[in-house]
Design a protein around this motif. Structure first.
Motif, short mmCIF file in Angstrom:
data_model
loop_
_atom_site.label_atom_id
_atom_site.label_comp_id
_atom_site.label_asym_id
_atom_site.label_seq_id
_atom_site.Cartn_x
_atom_site.Cartn_y
_atom_site.Cartn_z
N ASN A 227 -12.34 12.86 10.40
CA ASN A 227 -11.79 11.59 10.86
C ASN A 227 -10.35 11.74 11.32
O ASN A 227 -9.92 11.07 12.27
N GLU B 159 -18.74 4.16 11.94
CA GLU B 159 -17.48 4.65 11.38
C GLU B 159 -16.51 5.04 12.49
O GLU B 159 -15.32 4.71 12.45
N LEU C 62 -12.85 3.48 13.51
CA LEU C 62 -11.64 4.31 13.67
C LEU C 62 -10.91 4.01 14.98
O LEU C 62 -9.75 4.39 15.14
#
Length: 206
Positions: A89, A121, A125
Motif C-alpha cells: 500500500n 482497498e 487509497l
C-alpha cells in the motif's frame, strides 16, 4: 472510450513505423514493459517528442521503489505510469503522491487480482484508474472473461481500462461492458496493415 495502442515486443523502428500508420486512429500510446527494458527512458522521451498531443502511458509495472520509478517515467514525458496492484500500500500511496504533484496519473494493473476487496482497498487509497489485464501468457490457454468487470463494480468513480488479446473480432464482447479505455496490442501491431486495423477498431468503437 479511448483507444490505447500497446507497443510491446517490438523494436524501436517497428514502434515508430506502426505509430506513423496508426496515429490518426489511436488516442493513447502505451510504451510496453519490454520496450522500456530494451531502450530505457529515452524511448519515452522520443515518443512524447514525436507525439506531444497523445497521452503517453509508460508500462513500468512498478512494484517497489514507487516514488523513484514514477518520477523516472514522468520526468521522461509519460502522462501515466503503471503500478502493480499486488504492491505494498505504501508503494501505491507513494506513486499516487508523485502523480498528484506532477499533474499525472497512475494506472493500477490488476494482473492476477481476483479479489474485489483488493480493488476496493486500492480505490480507498485514492486509485482512480485501473487496468483489467489478462496477461500474454494467460492468453495461451484461455481468453478474456467478461466477469473480470465484477472486480470494479463497487467503485463507481473508477476509470477502467481493459487489456488482453482484444481484436476486432472480440471487440463487441468487451464493449458491452463500456470500459473507459480499450488497450489493444497485437490486434493492431500484428496485423498485416496496422493502420487499417486501428481505423476499423476505432470506427467500431464510435
Amino acid at each position: 472510450m479511448y483507444l490505447q495502442l500497446a507497443l510491446d515486443r517490438l523494436t524501436r523502428e517497428e514502434c515508430l513505423k506502426i505509430l506513423e500508420e496508426t496515429a490518426d486512429s489511436i488516442d493513447w500510446i502505451e510504451i510496453g514493459t519490454g520496450v522500456i527494458k530494451e531502450y530505457g527512458m529515452q524511448i519515452i522521451r522520443e515518443m512524447k517528442g514525436l507525439y506531444p498531443d497523445k497521452m503517453i502511458v509508460a508500462d513500468m509495472k512498478t512494484c517497489d521503489a514507487g516514488k523513484h520509478e514514477a518520477l523516472q517515467a514522468f520526468n521522461a514525458g509519460a502522462d501515466i505510469t503503471t503500478v502493480m496492484a499486488f504492491s505494498a500500500n505504501q508503494t501505491i500511496l507513494d506513486t499516487l503522491e508523485v502523480a498528484g504533484l506532477h499533474g499525472k496519473r497512475i494506472m493500477i494493473d490488476l494482473l492476477g487480482v481476483k479479489s474485489k476487496e483488493r480493488v476496493n482497498e486500492l480505490y480507498e487509497l485514492g486509485a482512480d484508474l485501473v487496468s483489467l489485464h489478462y496477461g500474454k501468457d494467460m492468453q495461451k490457454s484461455s481468453s478474456f472473461k467478461e466477469d473480470a468487470f465484477l472486480l470494479t463494480e463497487d467503485c463507481p468513480g473508477l476509470s477502467v481500462s481493459v487489456a488482453g488479446g482484444i481484436t476486432l473480432d472480440t471487440l463487441d464482447t468487451v464493449m458491452k461492458k463500456q470500459p473507459d479505455i480499450l488497450i489493444i496490442g497485437s490486434g493492431i501491431t500484428g496485423a498485416e496493415n496496422p493502420g487499417e486495423a486501428a481505423a476499423k477498431i476505432k470506427e467500431k468503437m464510435s
